[in-house]
Design an enzyme around this catalytic site. Structure first.
Site, PDB file in Angstrom:
ATOM      1  N   LEU A   1       0.862  -1.172   0.000  1.00  0.00           N
ATOM      2  CA  LEU A   1       0.000   0.000   0.000  1.00  0.00           C
ATOM      3  C   LEU A   1       0.900   1.223   0.000  1.00  0.00           C
ATOM      4  O   LEU A   1       1.964   1.218   0.629  1.00  0.00           O
ATOM      5  CB  LEU A   1      -0.904   0.026   1.243  1.00  0.00           C
ATOM      6  CG  LEU A   1      -1.951  -1.087   1.375  1.00  0.00           C
ATOM      7  CD1 LEU A   1      -2.726  -0.916   2.676  1.00  0.00           C
ATOM      8  CD2 LEU A   1      -2.913  -1.096   0.193  1.00  0.00           C
ATOM      9  N   ASP A   2       0.482   2.271  -0.697  1.00  0.00           N
ATOM     10  CA  ASP A   2       1.250   3.507  -0.682  1.00  0.00           C
ATOM     11  C   ASP A   2       1.382   4.017   0.753  1.00  0.00           C
ATOM     12  O   ASP A   2       0.549   3.727   1.617  1.00  0.00           O
ATOM     13  CB  ASP A   2       0.549   4.571  -1.525  1.00  0.00           C
ATOM     14  CG  ASP A   2       0.419   4.164  -2.988  1.00  0.00           C
ATOM     15  OD1 ASP A   2       1.282   3.405  -3.464  1.00  0.00           O
ATOM     16  OD2 ASP A   2      -0.549   4.602  -3.634  1.00  0.00           O
ATOM     17  N   LYS A   3       2.407   4.803   0.986  1.00  0.00           N
ATOM     18  CA  LYS A   3       2.686   5.316   2.330  1.00  0.00           C
ATOM     19  C   LYS A   3       1.436   5.916   2.980  1.00  0.00           C
ATOM     20  O   LYS A   3       1.125   5.618   4.137  1.00  0.00           O
ATOM     21  CB  LYS A   3       3.789   6.381   2.255  1.00  0.00           C
ATOM     22  CG  LYS A   3       4.040   7.102   3.568  1.00  0.00           C
ATOM     23  CD  LYS A   3       5.053   8.223   3.398  1.00  0.00           C
ATOM     24  CE  LYS A   3       5.210   9.017   4.690  1.00  0.00           C
ATOM     25  NZ  LYS A   3       6.162  10.149   4.531  1.00  0.00           N
TER      26      LYS A   3
ATOM     27  N   THR B   1      -1.750   5.552   2.126  1.00  0.00           N
ATOM     28  CA  THR B   1      -2.978   4.763   2.036  1.00  0.00           C
ATOM     29  C   THR B   1      -3.049   3.859   3.258  1.00  0.00           C
ATOM     30  O   THR B   1      -2.070   3.193   3.603  1.00  0.00           O
ATOM     31  CB  THR B   1      -2.998   3.909   0.751  1.00  0.00           C
ATOM     32  OG1 THR B   1      -2.980   4.777  -0.384  1.00  0.00           O
ATOM     33  CG2 THR B   1      -4.240   3.041   0.691  1.00  0.00           C
TER      34      THR B   1
ATOM     35  N   ARG C   1      -5.857   5.578  -7.934  1.00  0.00           N
ATOM     36  CA  ARG C   1      -5.556   7.005  -8.017  1.00  0.00           C
ATOM     37  C   ARG C   1      -5.413   7.450  -9.473  1.00  0.00           C
ATOM     38  O   ARG C   1      -5.914   8.510  -9.868  1.00  0.00           O
ATOM     39  CB  ARG C   1      -4.287   7.310  -7.227  1.00  0.00           C
ATOM     40  CG  ARG C   1      -4.411   6.954  -5.752  1.00  0.00           C
ATOM     41  CD  ARG C   1      -3.063   6.887  -5.052  1.00  0.00           C
ATOM     42  NE  ARG C   1      -2.411   8.188  -4.995  1.00  0.00           N
ATOM     43  CZ  ARG C   1      -1.173   8.376  -4.541  1.00  0.00           C
ATOM     44  NH1 ARG C   1      -0.464   7.338  -4.126  1.00  0.00           N
ATOM     45  NH2 ARG C   1      -0.651   9.584  -4.514  1.00  0.00           N
TER      46      ARG C   1
END
Length: 330
Positions: A148-150, A152, A250
């Site tokens: 997961l992105d930082k 998110t 996104r």
């Protein structure tokens, strides 16, 4: 061919070749026979001199097997992981010998990288698991099978054993994982929609991904269901991934003209839809400091038991506070 004999787990495998398996590459044959070891891992072990037959060390992964040959594959002890173990509290929902399911908070980087060598999820997992990690790829480390992105938040599964790492990696590759996200996007989306566009690097900005044409991107498909609207300015949506590309939700939403609230990469200007919100709601939406995205559901088949597992978590406090502000009539 006799079934592989596991000597001192997980120290060695012994395999004897019969007529049915003669002539195969040894790395492919061992990958089929040795549970918990990928072909790439076996190849690296062979090249490092850990395979022998008749007392002779074999270093060629393409070595053709012969009837009656017996091979011994030695598995060296896992070396300590390069990232430092750190002790941080982790929001763990489930853990057994094979895997961990956790609710990653927003702001937590998953893997160490230049500029983020410490304080990551991997550092915390090394501190939490300690000697429980069997070793993946010859290194005592947790198996990150998806990210997961930082900024998110939400559900992640992490492998602790080679068995779980291989099985979960294969499940993600086959798209046999149930994943759902909650998000807040600018503008008004239809009740149901799908976004189908290949994703690759943005040619103008290598830090961004983009919907691309030709052969430069990877196929990506996102299904979106509308849950709630706020005037016509913001849509509260559920997103289901049919594929798992970098920044997929996104990128698809931004490409369609509905960037996520707070997105620091794909929201470049104040959207016109912001004018549709009441003043307090507009301020809350424009001031949200991260992409409004939460991994709310994660389902998979347990690699050892075969049981279907499913987990759900609500959005974190900052996301819920934003929802409350959007719902406010003030």
């Amino acid at each position: 061919m006799t079934e592989p004999t596991l000597l001192t787990p997980p120290d060695a495998y012994t395999v004897t070749i019969d007529e049915a398996k003669a002539g195969q590459r040894i790395d492919r044959l061992l990958a089929d026979q040795c549970d918990g070891l990928s072909r790439s891992r076996i190849k690296s072990l062979i090249e490092a001199g850990h395979l022998s037959s008749g007392g002779e060390v074999l270093r060629d992964p393409s070595h053709a097997t012969r009837v009656g040959q017996t091979f011994h594959l030695h598995i060296p002890p896992a070396t300590p992981a390069r990232p430092e173990a750190e002790h941080h509290a982790l929001p763990i929902l489930f853990e057994d010998r094979d895997l961990i399911v956790l609710d990653k908070p927003a702001g937590l980087v998953v893997h160490p990288a230049p500029g983020n060598e410490s304080g990551t999820l991997v550092n915390a997992l090394l501190g939490h698991c300690g000697e429980d990690l069997e070793g993946i790829g010859g290194e005592k480390r947790p198996g990150i099978v998806h990210r997961l992105d930082k900024d998110t938040s939400g559900l992640m599964v992490v492998a602790k054993t080679p068995l779980a790492h291989n099985a979960l990696s294969d499940a993600f590759a086959r798209r046999d994982i149930d994943r759902a996200y909650l998000a807040l996007a600018w503008g008004l989306l239809p009740p149901e929609s799908s976004f189908d566009g290949a994703i690759g690097r943005d040619k103008r900005d290598r830090k961004r991904m983009a919907v691309v044409t030709g052969t430069t991107g990877k196929p990506a498909l996102t299904h979106v269901k509308l849950l709630e609207t706020f005037q016509t300015g913001v849509s509260y949506i559920q997103c289901r991934l049919a594929t798992g590309r970098t920044h997929q939700i996104r990128v698809h939403l931004a490409h369609a003209g509905h960037p996520l609230l707070g997105d620091p990469i794909y929201l470049r200007r104040i959207p016109a839809a912001a004018r549709q919100l009441a003043p307090d709601a507009r301020r809350a939406a424009l001031d949200f400091p991260r992409q409004a995205l939460h991994a709310t559901r994660l389902g998979f088949i347990h690699p050892r038991s075969g049981e279907r597992m499913s987990f759900e978590t609500p959005p974190p406090d900052d996301f819920r506070t934003l929802l409350d502000a959007l719902r406010s009539k003030g």
